[in-house]
Design a protein around this motif. Sequence first.
Motif, PDB file in Angstrom:
ATOM      1  N   PHE A  57       0.834  -1.197   0.000  1.00  0.00           N
ATOM      2  CA  PHE A  57       0.000   0.000   0.000  1.00  0.00           C
ATOM      3  C   PHE A  57       0.872   1.251   0.000  1.00  0.00           C
ATOM      4  CE2 PHE A  57      -2.457   3.313   2.129  1.00  0.00           C
ATOM      5  CZ  PHE A  57      -3.598   3.331   1.336  1.00  0.00           C
ATOM      6  N   GLN A  58       1.888   1.280   0.866  1.00  0.00           N
ATOM      7  CA  GLN A  58       2.761   2.451   0.963  1.00  0.00           C
ATOM      8  C   GLN A  58       3.514   2.716  -0.336  1.00  0.00           C
ATOM      9  OE1 GLN A  58       5.006   1.223   4.396  1.00  0.00           O
ATOM     10  NE2 GLN A  58       3.774   2.473   5.796  1.00  0.00           N
ATOM     11  N   ILE A  59       4.098   1.673  -0.927  1.00  0.00           N
ATOM     12  CA  ILE A  59       4.852   1.912  -2.155  1.00  0.00           C
ATOM     13  C   ILE A  59       3.931   2.231  -3.330  1.00  0.00           C
ATOM     14  CG2 ILE A  59       6.846   0.548  -1.440  1.00  0.00           C
ATOM     15  CD1 ILE A  59       5.952  -1.633  -3.404  1.00  0.00           C
ATOM     16  N   SER A  60       2.696   1.734  -3.283  1.00  0.00           N
ATOM     17  CA  SER A  60       1.745   2.059  -4.349  1.00  0.00           C
ATOM     18  C   SER A  60       1.341   3.526  -4.303  1.00  0.00           C
ATOM     19  CB  SER A  60       0.502   1.166  -4.252  1.00  0.00           C
ATOM     20  OG  SER A  60       0.848  -0.178  -4.496  1.00  0.00           O
ATOM     21  N   ASP A 101       3.434  -6.502  -7.154  1.00  0.00           N
ATOM     22  CA  ASP A 101       2.283  -7.241  -7.660  1.00  0.00           C
ATOM     23  C   ASP A 101       1.150  -6.294  -8.061  1.00  0.00           C
ATOM     24  OD1 ASP A 101       3.753  -9.475  -7.044  1.00  0.00           O
ATOM     25  OD2 ASP A 101       2.563 -10.045  -5.307  1.00  0.00           O
ATOM     26  N   ALA A 102       0.998  -5.201  -7.335  1.00  0.00           N
ATOM     27  CA  ALA A 102      -0.048  -4.227  -7.669  1.00  0.00           C
ATOM     28  C   ALA A 102       0.252  -3.560  -9.013  1.00  0.00           C
ATOM     29  CB  ALA A 102      -0.172  -3.178  -6.562  1.00  0.00           C
ATOM     30  N   GLU A 103       1.510  -3.266  -9.282  1.00  0.00           N
ATOM     31  CA  GLU A 103       1.866  -2.696 -10.585  1.00  0.00           C
ATOM     32  C   GLU A 103       1.659  -3.703 -11.708  1.00  0.00           C
ATOM     33  OE1 GLU A 103       5.751  -0.940 -10.675  1.00  0.00           O
ATOM     34  OE2 GLU A 103       5.057   0.853  -9.642  1.00  0.00           O
ATOM     35  N   VAL A 104       1.994  -4.963 -11.446  1.00  0.00           N
ATOM     36  CA  VAL A 104       1.768  -6.016 -12.442  1.00  0.00           C
ATOM     37  C   VAL A 104       0.281  -6.116 -12.748  1.00  0.00           C
ATOM     38  CG1 VAL A 104       1.882  -8.513 -12.854  1.00  0.00           C
ATOM     39  CG2 VAL A 104       3.848  -7.319 -11.870  1.00  0.00           C
ATOM     40  N   MET A 105      -0.544  -6.114 -11.714  1.00  0.00           N
ATOM     41  CA  MET A 105      -1.990  -6.222 -11.903  1.00  0.00           C
ATOM     42  C   MET A 105      -2.532  -4.992 -12.624  1.00  0.00           C
ATOM     43  SD  MET A 105      -4.249  -8.403 -11.523  1.00  0.00           S
ATOM     44  CE  MET A 105      -5.392  -9.192 -10.461  1.00  0.00           C
ATOM     45  N   ALA A 106      -2.008  -3.818 -12.312  1.00  0.00           N
ATOM     46  CA  ALA A 106      -2.436  -2.596 -13.006  1.00  0.00           C
ATOM     47  C   ALA A 106      -2.129  -2.702 -14.499  1.00  0.00           C
ATOM     48  CB  ALA A 106      -1.747  -1.372 -12.403  1.00  0.00           C
ATOM     49  N   ARG A 138      -6.496   0.190 -14.224  1.00  0.00           N
ATOM     50  CA  ARG A 138      -6.577   0.865 -12.919  1.00  0.00           C
ATOM     51  C   ARG A 138      -5.168   1.130 -12.398  1.00  0.00           C
ATOM     52  NH1 ARG A 138     -12.093   1.373 -10.588  1.00  0.00           N
ATOM     53  NH2 ARG A 138     -13.334   0.362 -12.171  1.00  0.00           N
ATOM     54  N   SER A 139      -5.082   1.733 -11.237  1.00  0.00           N
ATOM     55  CA  SER A 139      -3.782   2.118 -10.684  1.00  0.00           C
ATOM     56  C   SER A 139      -3.245   1.035  -9.749  1.00  0.00           C
ATOM     57  CB  SER A 139      -3.921   3.424  -9.898  1.00  0.00           C
ATOM     58  OG  SER A 139      -4.660   3.186  -8.713  1.00  0.00           O
ATOM     59  N   PRO A 140      -1.928   1.059  -9.488  1.00  0.00           N
ATOM     60  CA  PRO A 140      -1.379   0.126  -8.493  1.00  0.00           C
ATOM     61  C   PRO A 140      -2.030   0.314  -7.120  1.00  0.00           C
ATOM     62  CG  PRO A 140       0.388   1.014  -9.813  1.00  0.00           C
ATOM     63  CD  PRO A 140      -0.871   1.777 -10.189  1.00  0.00           C
ATOM     64  N   LEU A 141      -2.343   1.567  -6.761  1.00  0.00           N
ATOM     65  CA  LEU A 141      -3.009   1.818  -5.478  1.00  0.00           C
ATOM     66  C   LEU A 141      -4.360   1.108  -5.428  1.00  0.00           C
ATOM     67  CD1 LEU A 141      -3.165   3.164  -2.733  1.00  0.00           C
ATOM     68  CD2 LEU A 141      -4.035   5.227  -3.871  1.00  0.00           C
ATOM     69  N   HIS A 142      -5.105   1.161  -6.524  1.00  0.00           N
ATOM     70  CA  HIS A 142      -6.382   0.453  -6.593  1.00  0.00           C
ATOM     71  C   HIS A 142      -6.179  -1.026  -6.279  1.00  0.00           C
ATOM     72  CE1 HIS A 142     -10.259  -0.957  -8.201  1.00  0.00           C
ATOM     73  NE2 HIS A 142      -9.544  -1.911  -8.771  1.00  0.00           N
ATOM     74  N   TRP A 143      -5.181  -1.651  -6.911  1.00  0.00           N
ATOM     75  CA  TRP A 143      -4.956  -3.082  -6.713  1.00  0.00           C
ATOM     76  C   TRP A 143      -4.410  -3.391  -5.328  1.00  0.00           C
ATOM     77  CZ3 TRP A 143      -7.827  -6.043  -9.229  1.00  0.00           C
ATOM     78  CH2 TRP A 143      -8.268  -5.661 -10.492  1.00  0.00           C
TER      79      TRP A 143
END
Length: 184
Positions: A133-136, A145-150, A155-160
Amino acid sequence: HELCHGVASLVTGGEFRQFRVHPSGGGLCLISGGNSKIIASAGYVGTVMLGAICLAHSIDQGQLTSVIRITAVLLVISTIKAGDLHTAVVGIVTAAVLGLSTFWSDAAVARIMMNLMGVILIWQGVGALKVLFQISVMEKNTGSDAEVMAHLAGRSPLHWAIVFVGIAAIVLILLVTVVFKSPV
């Protein structure tokens, strides 16, 4: 975390080639094929889910020894996929302690070990989600993983990161609820 990615790859028809866990934190799972979206989301959610499953199995004394031994064997097998010495050593030592504990101890000690493993997995999963969450929010191009999913789903990495936190919380609440409603 990395093993959850690898298992998700296998379950969705992919190949789990190897993984690496760095002593300073972070890791990498090398896979091919499978469902990319499920694989990308499996690390954080899977870690918390495994912790909750460990807590759930600690209630049933009859299954404790078998679950701990199966966990130790799976850890040894997955360590074969380790891409570096640090990961292999940590995996083998952890598996040995788990496996040997089932021969040296009674059910109470096995229950304590399973609960400890559950709490550690949940703690690590929640801590990793906090970092995600913090790095997103603050960083770009982290390879998280959030950037990969974005990249895969928009959507944004924060969303994921928020979605991963939500899914992990729901899974944890559901599994813990089942544990406390089970007759002992």
